[in-house]
Scaffold this motif. Structure first.
Motif, PDB file in Angstrom:
ATOM      1  N   LYS A  13       0.840  -1.198   0.000  1.00 10.48           N
ATOM      2  CA  LYS A  13       0.000   0.000   0.000  1.00 10.48           C
ATOM      3  C   LYS A  13       0.875   1.249   0.000  1.00 10.48           C
ATOM      4  CE  LYS A  13      -3.966  -2.101   0.219  1.00 10.48           C
ATOM      5  NZ  LYS A  13      -4.981  -1.980  -0.848  1.00 10.48           N
ATOM      6  N   ARG A  14       0.283   2.341  -0.414  1.00 13.55           N
ATOM      7  CA  ARG A  14       1.004   3.601  -0.458  1.00 13.55           C
ATOM      8  C   ARG A  14       0.782   4.394   0.831  1.00 13.55           C
ATOM      9  NH1 ARG A  14       3.424   4.445  -5.029  1.00 13.55           N
ATOM     10  NH2 ARG A  14       2.682   3.491  -6.958  1.00 13.55           N
ATOM     11  N   THR A  15       1.760   5.185   1.177  1.00 13.08           N
ATOM     12  CA  THR A  15       1.655   6.070   2.335  1.00 13.08           C
ATOM     13  C   THR A  15       0.405   6.923   2.220  1.00 13.08           C
ATOM     14  OG1 THR A  15       4.068   6.143   2.526  1.00 13.08           O
ATOM     15  CG2 THR A  15       2.830   7.882   3.624  1.00 13.08           C
ATOM     16  N   GLY A  16      -0.344   7.005   3.324  1.00 13.87           N
ATOM     17  CA  GLY A  16      -1.548   7.825   3.358  1.00 13.87           C
ATOM     18  C   GLY A  16      -2.828   7.083   3.015  1.00 13.87           C
ATOM     19  N   GLU A  17      -2.690   5.878   2.447  1.00 15.63           N
ATOM     20  CA  GLU A  17      -3.883   5.099   2.108  1.00 15.63           C
ATOM     21  C   GLU A  17      -4.567   4.579   3.364  1.00 15.63           C
ATOM     22  OE1 GLU A  17      -2.199   2.495  -1.433  1.00 15.63           O
ATOM     23  OE2 GLU A  17      -4.371   2.245  -1.249  1.00 15.63           O
ATOM     24  N   LYS A  18      -5.859   4.360   3.276  1.00 17.88           N
ATOM     25  CA  LYS A  18      -6.598   3.671   4.330  1.00 17.88           C
ATOM     26  C   LYS A  18      -6.567   2.187   4.005  1.00 17.88           C
ATOM     27  CE  LYS A  18     -10.822   4.131   7.084  1.00 17.88           C
ATOM     28  NZ  LYS A  18     -12.054   4.931   7.293  1.00 17.88           N
ATOM     29  N   VAL A  19      -6.148   1.388   4.978  1.00 13.97           N
ATOM     30  CA  VAL A  19      -5.926  -0.036   4.741  1.00 13.97           C
ATOM     31  C   VAL A  19      -6.821  -0.849   5.661  1.00 13.97           C
ATOM     32  CG1 VAL A  19      -4.232  -1.910   4.714  1.00 13.97           C
ATOM     33  CG2 VAL A  19      -3.527   0.429   4.116  1.00 13.97           C
ATOM     34  N   PHE A  20      -7.443  -1.865   5.091  1.00 11.65           N
ATOM     35  CA  PHE A  20      -8.291  -2.777   5.868  1.00 11.65           C
ATOM     36  C   PHE A  20      -7.671  -4.172   5.843  1.00 11.65           C
ATOM     37  CE2 PHE A  20     -12.080  -0.181   6.529  1.00 11.65           C
ATOM     38  CZ  PHE A  20     -11.926   0.808   5.573  1.00 11.65           C
ATOM     39  N   LEU A  21      -7.456  -4.723   7.030  1.00  7.97           N
ATOM     40  CA  LEU A  21      -7.008  -6.110   7.152  1.00  7.97           C
ATOM     41  C   LEU A  21      -8.150  -6.899   7.781  1.00  7.97           C
ATOM     42  CD1 LEU A  21      -3.350  -5.681   8.466  1.00  7.97           C
ATOM     43  CD2 LEU A  21      -4.172  -5.747   6.107  1.00  7.97           C
ATOM     44  N   GLU A  22      -8.543  -7.969   7.092  1.00  5.93           N
ATOM     45  CA  GLU A  22      -9.713  -8.721   7.532  1.00  5.93           C
ATOM     46  C   GLU A  22      -9.304 -10.054   8.144  1.00  5.93           C
ATOM     47  OE1 GLU A  22     -12.244  -5.697   6.022  1.00  5.93           O
ATOM     48  OE2 GLU A  22     -12.615  -7.364   7.387  1.00  5.93           O
ATOM     49  N   ALA A  81      -1.971   4.958   6.266  1.00  5.56           N
ATOM     50  CA  ALA A  81      -0.804   4.085   6.366  1.00  5.56           C
ATOM     51  C   ALA A  81       0.501   4.885   6.310  1.00  5.56           C
ATOM     52  CB  ALA A  81      -0.830   3.050   5.249  1.00  5.56           C
ATOM     53  N   SER A  82       1.442   4.455   7.138  1.00  7.64           N
ATOM     54  CA  SER A  82       2.772   5.061   7.137  1.00  7.64           C
ATOM     55  C   SER A  82       3.813   3.953   7.014  1.00  7.64           C
ATOM     56  CB  SER A  82       2.999   5.861   8.417  1.00  7.64           C
ATOM     57  OG  SER A  82       2.962   5.007   9.550  1.00  7.64           O
ATOM     58  N   THR A  83       5.021   4.344   6.611  1.00 12.10           N
ATOM     59  CA  THR A  83       6.060   3.332   6.369  1.00 12.10           C
ATOM     60  C   THR A  83       6.418   2.560   7.630  1.00 12.10           C
ATOM     61  OG1 THR A  83       7.745   5.051   6.647  1.00 12.10           O
ATOM     62  CG2 THR A  83       7.043   4.562   4.393  1.00 12.10           C
TER      63      THR A  83
END
Lengths: 112, 114
Positions: A13-22, A81-83
């Motif tokens: 994912k790219r920095t700043g994206e909202k990420v969902f882990l299911e 998301a951040s690194t």
């Protein structure tokens, strides 16, 4: 055989994206957990839930949130998301009659 | 403050010999202890556990020893096999409030050399 299933094995994912882990478990367990594993740091608890719509912060909740709308599903959300959130994420569940966790296979998340 | 400590990040053992992995804890409220094994790119799997009312528990090649007075437990693998090469995590829990949580050590990477 009991199972904890994490939807993705690898994610980029790219920095700043909202990420969902299911995470889904088929054991009717009340308790579910999200950990991250980093070299030299072991397993660190991010959030856990002991019932539907209930959640508790773990040791490192900053930058994360969770959702548990159904008993079998526990989602981890990275708001932006951040690194430094590049890591292996592990979901686990535990039934009320057990003191052992069952873990999923993990999601290796890379934030670029 | 780290309540469960695995002071050896890594351990190398010859195939067929004994592997001894150590774990120390500081919280006297812990009354149940577990060992998990983890291969790369997989989730941890439960290996063996011990209650504080016991001082030894055995399961095939795996034995866990608990010394409550020293707040120390160890996992013995005899004989060690190449397939035992993995990261081993020690974990502890307590009864009552907060018993949902396992507290993990940082892990020991075991390498069994053929």
């Amino acid at each position: 055989d009991v199972k904890v299933t994490q939807s993705s094995r690898y994610l980029v994912k790219r920095t700043g994206e909202k990420v969902f882990l299911e995470c889904v478990q088929d054991m009717d367990h009340e308790n579910m957990f999200w950990y991250r594993q980093d070299p030299g740091l072991g397993l660190r608890l991010i959030y856990f839930s002991y019932d539907v719509k209930m959640k508790e912060k773990g040791d490192i909740p900053e930058g994360y949130s969770v959702s548990r709308e159904k008993k079998e599903r526990f989602s981890l959300i990275l708001e932006s998301a951040s690194t430094n959130q590049t890591s292996m994420y592990l979901c686990a569940s535990r039934g009320s009659g057990s003191r052992s966790y069952t873990f999923g296979s993990g999601t290796r998340l890379t934030v670029v | 403050d780290q309540q469960v400590k695995q002071n050896s990040p890594s351990l190398s053992v010859q195939e067929g010999r004994i592997s001894i992995l150590n774990c120390d804890y500081t919280n006297s409220m812990f009354d149940y202890f577990l060992w998990y094994k983890k291969y790369p790119a997989e989730g941890p799997t439960f290996l063996i556990s011990i209650s504080s009312i016991k001082d030894k528990n055995e399961d095939g090649r795996f034995t866990v020893f608990l010394n409550k007075s020293a707040k120390h437990l160890s996992l013995h693998i005899v004989p060690s096999q190449p397939g035992d090469s993995a990261v081993y995590f020690c974990a502890a829990s307590k009864s009552g409030a907060g018993s949902y949580q396992l507290t993990f050590g940082k892990g020991t990477k075991l390498s069994v050399i053929p």
